[in-house]
Design a protein around this motif. Structure first.
Motif, mmCIF file in Angstrom:
data_model
loop_
_atom_site.group_PDB
_atom_site.id
_atom_site.type_symbol
_atom_site.label_atom_id
_atom_site.label_comp_id
_atom_site.label_asym_id
_atom_site.label_seq_id
_atom_site.Cartn_x
_atom_site.Cartn_y
_atom_site.Cartn_z
ATOM 1 N N PRO A 66 0.832 -1.204 0.000
ATOM 2 C CA PRO A 66 0.000 0.000 0.000
ATOM 3 C C PRO A 66 0.867 1.256 0.000
ATOM 4 O O PRO A 66 1.958 1.264 0.563
ATOM 5 C CB PRO A 66 -0.801 -0.103 1.292
ATOM 6 C CG PRO A 66 -0.193 -1.173 2.101
ATOM 7 C CD PRO A 66 0.743 -1.945 1.238
ATOM 8 N N ASP A 67 0.354 2.297 -0.653
ATOM 9 C CA ASP A 67 1.018 3.589 -0.617
ATOM 10 C C ASP A 67 0.946 4.133 0.805
ATOM 11 O O ASP A 67 0.163 3.665 1.628
ATOM 12 C CB ASP A 67 0.337 4.583 -1.566
ATOM 13 C CG ASP A 67 0.628 4.288 -3.030
ATOM 14 O OD1 ASP A 67 1.564 3.516 -3.315
ATOM 15 O OD2 ASP A 67 -0.099 4.838 -3.881
ATOM 16 N N LYS A 68 1.736 5.136 1.045
ATOM 17 C CA LYS A 68 1.758 5.751 2.373
ATOM 18 C C LYS A 68 0.541 6.624 2.631
ATOM 19 O O LYS A 68 0.312 7.037 3.749
ATOM 20 C CB LYS A 68 3.032 6.585 2.553
ATOM 21 C CG LYS A 68 4.299 5.758 2.449
ATOM 22 C CD LYS A 68 4.420 4.810 3.592
ATOM 23 C CE LYS A 68 5.701 4.006 3.481
ATOM 24 N NZ LYS A 68 5.749 2.897 4.370
ATOM 25 N N GLY A 69 -0.233 6.908 1.600
ATOM 26 C CA GLY A 69 -1.450 7.679 1.797
ATOM 27 C C GLY A 69 -1.202 9.163 1.956
ATOM 28 O O GLY A 69 -1.953 9.827 2.646
ATOM 29 N N THR A 70 -0.160 9.686 1.317
ATOM 30 C CA THR A 70 0.103 11.114 1.432
ATOM 31 C C THR A 70 -1.009 11.900 0.767
ATOM 32 O O THR A 70 -1.688 11.411 -0.117
ATOM 33 C CB THR A 70 1.444 11.485 0.760
ATOM 34 O OG1 THR A 70 1.348 11.187 -0.625
ATOM 35 C CG2 THR A 70 2.594 10.749 1.390
ATOM 36 N N SER A 71 -1.181 13.138 1.196
ATOM 37 C CA SER A 71 -2.245 13.971 0.652
ATOM 38 C C SER A 71 -1.764 14.861 -0.479
ATOM 39 O O SER A 71 -2.419 15.826 -0.825
ATOM 40 C CB SER A 71 -2.854 14.827 1.764
ATOM 41 O OG SER A 71 -1.875 15.689 2.284
ATOM 42 N N LEU A 72 -0.635 14.540 -1.071
ATOM 43 C CA LEU A 72 -0.099 15.384 -2.127
ATOM 44 C C LEU A 72 -0.276 14.788 -3.512
ATOM 45 O O LEU A 72 0.315 15.249 -4.464
ATOM 46 C CB LEU A 72 1.391 15.662 -1.865
ATOM 47 C CG LEU A 72 1.674 16.407 -0.569
ATOM 48 C CD1 LEU A 72 3.172 16.544 -0.352
ATOM 49 C CD2 LEU A 72 1.003 17.765 -0.556
#
Length: 148
Positions: A66-72
């Motif tokens: 899974p991706d880290k879930g950054t908001s960028l």
């Protein structure tokens, strides 16, 4: 059904968008006065947090990361930046309107993945459950906006 890199990428995109939605709802909670609306936004933030963890688990179950879930990331970032900018007025009606727009966007994203992607049954069931919960939330926030 074979779990593909394409499915992983789509789930990772949803993961990021759910974490962005969680952050948006937390911000919204702090910008309203109504305890009923605060409670709704708190519940929504928790719901999106839970969706994120379910998505991460599903991605891992198929041997992907899974991706880290950054908001960028792309669209998610732009969507929630618009949401956040509406809070500058501290107007509950405007905040609820942005929440409605966000829920409608989430529904479109879930519907797109569910209908256009070959998904393993467990993934399709999870996404359908998320979508149905979002649909229910959309009904609730629309009713609150009409009252505001």
């Amino acid at each position: 059904m074979k779990y593909t890199k394409e499915v992983s990428e789509k789930l990772n995109d949803l993961l990021t968008k759910n974490y962005d939605a969680e952050a948006g709802y937390k911000l919204a909670k702090d910008k309203v006065n109504s305890s009923r609306i605060k409670d709704f936004f708190t519940d929504q933030a928790q719901e999106r947090y839970n969706f994120g963890h379910e998505l991460k688990e599903e991605i891992r179950n198929y041997g992907e990361s899974p991706d880290k879930g950054t908001s960028l990331k792309g669209d998610a970032h732009r969507t929630w930046m618009k949401f956040k900018s509406a809070f500058s007025t501290n107007n509950e009606e405007a905040i609820l309107e942005e929440a409605i727009r966000g829920e409608k966007t989430a529904l479109e994203e879930y519907n797109s993945i569910i209908s256009e992607t070959a998904l393993p049954p467990s993934t399709k069931n999870m996404l359908t459950s998320h979508r149905n919960t979002i649909l229910n939330s959309l009904s609730r926030v629309t009713a609150m906006e009409e009252i505001a």
